[in-house]
Design an enzyme around this catalytic site. Structure first.
Site, PDB file in Angstrom:
ATOM      1  CE1 TYR A   1      18.236  25.024 -26.219  1.00 53.68           C
ATOM      2  CE2 TYR A   1      20.460  25.033 -25.324  1.00 53.68           C
ATOM      3  CZ  TYR A   1      19.231  24.437 -25.449  1.00 53.68           C
ATOM      4  OH  TYR A   1      18.980  23.254 -24.801  1.00 53.68           O
TER       5      TYR A   1
ATOM      6  CG  HIS B   1      16.825  20.461 -29.667  1.00 52.87           C
ATOM      7  ND1 HIS B   1      17.170  21.789 -29.686  1.00 52.87           N
ATOM      8  CD2 HIS B   1      16.455  20.217 -28.387  1.00 52.87           C
ATOM      9  CE1 HIS B   1      17.026  22.308 -28.478  1.00 52.87           C
ATOM     10  NE2 HIS B   1      16.582  21.372 -27.677  1.00 52.87           N
TER      11      HIS B   1
END
Length: 288
Positions: free
Chosen positions: A49, A111
């Site tokens: 992110y 992830h």
């Protein structure tokens, strides 16, 4: 705030605040501060992110002001594909920890189900055993990959963060998670605003019975299923609205009505589509 106990006894909140796509540091920091003021104590970020530092600054400021203790917070971050190897997962973890300005991570996730995540998992198990991570988990793992990892790891995953919302229920996947003792956590619990969810007639009608908005109804539906949810908004009024869901619960009849909204497939990221794997793996080695 309601919590749920993970396999190892760690209590995880059932509602958290996520910072996906919040690339501008000042905006991200301001949003996390507003979420803290609204009552959120679980925060979800990721190496990919690119905003772990502003999240950490906002949390530190709030702690320094004496408004919250570290043990009251539940911080989630994630290992990206580039570092999904045994020889680099530890370094990636240390980088995330430093950016967040913390001494430990509450929940560390793989992830994506790509790359050498088995090697990465072995490195994460060591960090867990050292007390650097309170809970281990994965994100976007399909049932067969989750079963395989659970059966071939020393410390099985405790959480699987996947897409779950009124248009994509994933009941079979939830059944497998519960058989394995893996806690489900929802990303995109409001379907990222797609399919006109905020004006959906079924959700509007149900929400009206309880004096609640569509968003509150959709979030409560997942929580009633004992699914932890991560919601996201940059508008403080919406943050407060999303957080105000603890004094009602949907009836069996209302949950049955929502079951009719299930499409049975994702319109956001279909992990059963090989093109999704190619898309993520094509980004490997590129800047985040």
């Amino acid at each position: 705030m309601e919590t749920i106990a993970l396999r190892n006894g760690v209590e995880m909140p059932l509602l958290g605040y996520g910072v996906l796509q919040m690339k501008e540091p000042r905006q991200c920091e301001k949003c996390v501060q507003a979420a803290l003021e609204s009552g959120y104590r679980m925060f979800d970020t990721a190496a990919s992110y690119g905003n772990e530092e502003p999240v950490g600054r906002a949390l530190k400021k709030y702690m320094d002001e004496g408004k919250v203790r570290r043990e009251e917070l539940f911080v989630i971050t994630k290992l990206w594909i580039d570092d999904a190897r045994e020889d680099s997962a530890g370094k990636a973890f240390e980088t995330s920890l430093a950016k967040l300005g913390l001494d430990y991570i509450d929940l560390y996730l793989v992830h994506q189900p790509y790359g050498d995540y088995y090697g990465a998992w072995r490195a994460m198990e060591k960090l867990y055993e050292e007390g650097r991570i309170r809970a281990l988990g994965v994100s976007n793992f399909s049932p067969e990959r989750l079963v395989d990892l659970c059966m071939n790891s020393h410390i099985p995953p405790m959480v699987n963060q996947v897409e779950l919302h009124p248009f994509y229920h994933q009941e079979q996947a939830l059944h497998i998670m519960r058989e394995l003792g893996v806690q489900p956590q929802a990303w995109a619990p409001l379907c990222e605003g797609l399919r006109n969810i905020f004006s959906n007639k079924v959700l509007e009608k149900i929400g009206k019975k309880y004096g609640r908005s569509v968003a509150q109804t959709a979030l409560r539906w997942n929580i009633d299923r004992q699914v932890s949810v991560v919601t996201r908004s940059s508008i403080p009024e919406h943050m407060r609205e999303d957080f105000d869901i603890w004094d009602f619960s949907l009836s069996d009849g209302d949950r049955k009505l929502i079951s009719g909204l299930d499409l049975g497939y994702s319109e956001i990221l279909d992990y059963g589509n090989p093109c999704i794997a190619r898309m993520f793996l094509s980004k490997k080695g590129h800047s985040r």
